[in-house]
Design a protein around this motif. Structure first.
Motif, PDB file in Angstrom:
ATOM      1  N   GLU A  65     -18.605  11.116   2.387  1.00 22.75           N
ATOM      2  CA  GLU A  65     -17.775  11.479   1.233  1.00 22.75           C
ATOM      3  C   GLU A  65     -17.752  10.349   0.206  1.00 22.75           C
ATOM      4  N   PHE A  68     -21.138  10.107  -1.827  1.00 22.99           N
ATOM      5  CA  PHE A  68     -21.295  11.065  -2.917  1.00 22.99           C
ATOM      6  C   PHE A  68     -20.276  10.832  -4.033  1.00 22.99           C
ATOM      7  N   ASP A  72     -21.275  10.123  -7.857  1.00 28.34           N
ATOM      8  CA  ASP A  72     -20.667  10.866  -8.971  1.00 28.34           C
ATOM      9  C   ASP A  72     -20.207   9.927 -10.084  1.00 28.34           C
ATOM     10  N   GLN A 117     -23.728  19.274   3.163  1.00 23.71           N
ATOM     11  CA  GLN A 117     -22.532  19.903   2.620  1.00 23.71           C
ATOM     12  C   GLN A 117     -22.131  19.285   1.282  1.00 23.71           C
ATOM     13  N   GLN A 118     -22.136  17.951   1.230  1.00 26.42           N
ATOM     14  CA  GLN A 118     -21.782  17.275  -0.018  1.00 26.42           C
ATOM     15  C   GLN A 118     -22.802  17.582  -1.116  1.00 26.42           C
ATOM     16  N   ARG A 121     -22.392  21.270  -2.420  1.00 28.26           N
ATOM     17  CA  ARG A 121     -21.219  21.444  -3.282  1.00 28.26           C
ATOM     18  C   ARG A 121     -21.515  21.067  -4.727  1.00 28.26           C
ATOM     19  N   ARG A 122     -22.471  20.179  -4.918  1.00 28.14           N
ATOM     20  CA  ARG A 122     -22.824  19.744  -6.261  1.00 28.14           C
ATOM     21  C   ARG A 122     -23.984  20.552  -6.848  1.00 28.14           C
TER      22      ARG A 122
END
Length: 232
Positions: A65, A68, A72, A117-118, A121-122
């Motif tokens: 988490e 990422f 960002d 997953q991360q 999501r993007r």
């Protein structure tokens, strides 16, 4: 033909296949981020390819988490994500240390899920992106005294298949590359008299680029590579 993506993250980066892939992507003008549990040995590769380094243990949700979130804030959400980590412990089933087996599953499979997953999501809001998982012979063949590695790699392959079926219709390309054979490196030279018996990491990287370049009308979800002398 250009890869069609502007940025990439390689998780589990190191001196072998990851380095070859980093150089190949950099040569295509792709902006690079490299993540590994320890980034101390990646300084030279980062300087060569212009990559940004991030520490990350892919088996830990908090680390992934944070990775990422850090991307960002500066680098941006990567359009290509390559997942390379794996952990291997060997031995007879009756004698395996359960903690070591758990670690193999957490690194090879659970880590793949966390990173994917991360990334997804993007990618989903844009309907654009490519995720590539690195498999092995153990993805399809469970060898004696190597159950933990096979368990992790079988699971990673299942994740890739499920994701491909879910995400291809939504514009996100998911692929699994089975590396069926040993990879040549400074620490692993080809045996005398057995030239071309190991995979060249630069050649594997070229296959990754070929998969990443595929147009939507002809996406692959799985590709195998092996030396021409390898039995299968």
């Amino acid at each position: 033909m250009a890869v069609g993506y502007g940025s990439a993250l390689i998780v589990g980066a190191g001196s072998g296949l990851s380095a070859s892939l980093a150089r190949a992507l950099s040569g295509e003008g792709v902006k690079l981020a490299l993540a590994a549990r320890s980034t101390a040995d990646l300084a030279g590769l980062a300087q060569e390819t212009g990559a940004v380094l991030f520490p990350c243990d892919a088996s830990k949700p908090v680390d992934v988490e944070k990775l990422f979130a850090d991307l960002d804030r500066g680098f941006g959400a990567p359009e290509i994500v390559v997942f390379n980590p794996s952990y291997r412990t060997r031995g007879p089933v009756a004698e395996l240390d359960p903690a070591e087996v758990e670690k193999s599953l957490m690194v090879s499979a659970f880590g793949g899920f966390l990173v994917a997953q991360q990334a997804v999501r993007r990618m989903l809001p844009k309907g654009h992106g490519c995720i590539v998982f690195t498999g092995a012979s153990a993805s399809v063949k469970g060898y004696a005294q190597s159950a933990p590695f096979a368990m992790g790699k079988f699971a990673l392959r299942g994740l890739a298949q499920s994701m491909a079926r879910e995400l291809h219709p939504k514009g996100v390309h998911v692929a699994h590359v089975i590396i069926d054979g040993g990879i040549k490196s400074e620490r692993r030279a080809e045996p005398q008299g057995k030239s071309e018996s190991l995979l060249d990491p630069d050649a594997i990287a070229a296959t990754y680029l070929s998969v990443i370049r595929q147009p939507k009308s002809a996406w692959s979800h799985e590709v195998e590579v092996r030396p021409w002398v390898e039995t299968f």
